[in-house]
Design a protein around this motif. Structure first.
Motif, mmCIF file in Angstrom:
data_model
loop_
_atom_site.group_PDB
_atom_site.id
_atom_site.type_symbol
_atom_site.label_atom_id
_atom_site.label_comp_id
_atom_site.label_asym_id
_atom_site.label_seq_id
_atom_site.Cartn_x
_atom_site.Cartn_y
_atom_site.Cartn_z
ATOM 1 N N ARG A 154 0.831 -1.208 0.000
ATOM 2 C CA ARG A 154 0.000 0.000 0.000
ATOM 3 C C ARG A 154 0.864 1.255 0.000
ATOM 4 O O ARG A 154 0.590 2.221 -0.727
ATOM 5 N N GLN A 158 0.951 4.179 -2.913
ATOM 6 C CA GLN A 158 0.646 5.572 -2.611
ATOM 7 C C GLN A 158 1.789 6.504 -2.999
ATOM 8 O O GLN A 158 1.563 7.624 -3.463
ATOM 9 N N GLU A 250 -5.778 0.897 -3.166
ATOM 10 C CA GLU A 250 -4.740 0.908 -2.134
ATOM 11 C C GLU A 250 -5.268 0.374 -0.810
ATOM 12 O O GLU A 250 -4.615 -0.424 -0.132
#
Length: 406
Positions: A154, A158, A250
């Motif tokens: 994740r 990002q 995400e």
């Protein structure tokens, strides 16, 4: 030598299982990136995932022989080097055909890691009470790896960083751990039975309690299904949550971490409750039933809450040790050749790891909901098998409640 001197060794061996847990989900966590890299469809990526199960099947017997013949140290060396081939090979493969080849090493390493770690544990701690409690840590470390990886993935998404860093991290950490294991002191290898003992064992009267055509078949179905339920879930829950617009891509990865929390907690809960002397066949049926109900709720009413509950429930009730309880029942009903029947049970598991990713990959191209309806079907099949096991167990032990495990 005092067994306390083996604590660092056992810790080092179990450290490897963090990365075994990551290896089980790392391809599904990066499916979109891999599809782009290899220019393939979803089903072709899942074909690469299936190679892990195939690798385990083809090496299952040989890994045990290798461990007993050449020793635990050499076996764990093969396991770690195979994982390095897997992580680096899959990451840098230019096409899915080459990735399939390197994914086979993921299955090989899985088999070799098991056949080096468990025997070492028993040889280092001969006291059954100690090694039984320590064996629980296997699943705990796997769950830890599956908890950590989604957060790493994740973060990379990002920050728009290279998706391959977790592959590299896993390989580097394993190779660093290998540096210690190369020089670590292993316990003496358990003596193997001589030919006279083997012939005597072969001539022993068969004292199996169950009928393999009925009881064995039901337990093999359960072995296949119990692993399929949670493997399908952790492979596809991020894509399902995203396709149902429950969360963003995400954030969808976090459901795997929630599953891992449930699995981690349940490892110790299941161990504790079984020690109290519960009826194991009934416990298995209960766990499978709860898994089915939560999956149905998530499918019929997809939402953030239902997906969280399903993630935790599958971790707690499907992945928290019921596979091991099924194996215990197999060995209780078929005690004459424990190694033989354990291999049958493990083969059913490996078959699941091999075929379910590819089947669900094909289903996913028609809609993510079909993947989880297939999972519900497997839950139903497993529940029926558990009821057969429950009734047959009652027939063999009409007044017995499963004795507490030490």
């Amino acid at each position: 030598m005092k067994t306390s001197k083996y604590q660092l060794l056992i810790g080092s061996l179990y450290f490897n299982y963090i990365f075994q847990g990551m290896a089980a989900i790392i391809l599904s966590q990066n499916m979109d990136k891999l599809k782009t890299q290899w220019q393939v469809s979803t089903s072709q990526v899942t074909l690469v995932m299936s190679a892990i199960g195939l690798g385990r099947i083809v090496s299952l017997y040989f890994s045990g022989y290798f461990s007993d013949t050449f020793g635990r140290r050499k076996t764990v060396i093969v396991a770690i080097l195979s994982y390095a081939f897997f992580f680096f090979g899959v990451l840098f493969s230019p096409n899915y055909q080459l990735a399939f080849f390197f994914a086979l090493f993921g299955g090989v390493s899985n088999a070799f890691l098991d056949t080096s770690t468990y025997p070492t544990l028993v040889e280092a701690y001969p006291d059954e009470k100690i090694n039984s409690s320590l064996s629980v840590l296997n699943k705990a470390f796997i769950s830890l790896g599956q908890f950590i990886l989604p957060f790493i993935t994740r973060y990379l998404l990002q920050k728009e960083l290279f998706f391959g860093w977790p592959f590299i991290l896993c390989a580097v950490c394993l190779l660093a751990n290998l540096g210690y294991l190369l020089f670590a002191k292993f316990p003496p290898l358990s003596s193997l039975p001589n030919k006279t003992q083997i012939n005597a064992n072969d001539c022993e009267k068969n004292n199996n309690i169950g009928d393999f055509k009925i009881d064995g078949a039901a337990l093999l179905v359960f072995s296949f299904v119990s692993v399929s339920i949670f493997n399908i879930f952790i492979l596809w829950i991020p894509q399902y949550a995203e396709s149902m617009r429950v969360v963003s891509h995400e954030n969808s990865l976090i459901f795997v971490s929630l599953y891992s929390v449930g699995s981690f907690v349940s490892v110790f809960f299941t161990s504790g409750i079984v020690k109290k002397g519960v009826n194991i066949p009934k416990l298995i049926s209960f766990c499978v039933g709860i898994s089915g109900f939560t999956l149905l709720w998530m499918l019929l009413a997809p939402s953030f809450v239902s997906t969280i509950v399903a993630s935790l429930a599958i971790g707690i009730f499907a992945a928290g040790g019921i596979w091991q309880l099924g194996l215990a029942l197999m060995l209780e009903l078929f005690p004459s050749r424990k190694g033989k029947y354990t291999s049958y049970y493990s083969l059913a598991t490996s078959t699941s790891v091999m075929i379910t990713p590819y089947i669900t990959g094909i289903l996913s191209e028609h809609g993510m909901e079909y993947v989880f309806w297939f999972d519900v079907f497997l839950v139903l099949l497993g529940f029926i098998a558990s009821l057969v096991i429950q009734q047959r167990y009652k027939k063999f032990f009409p007044t017995e409640i499963t004795e507490p495990l030490e």
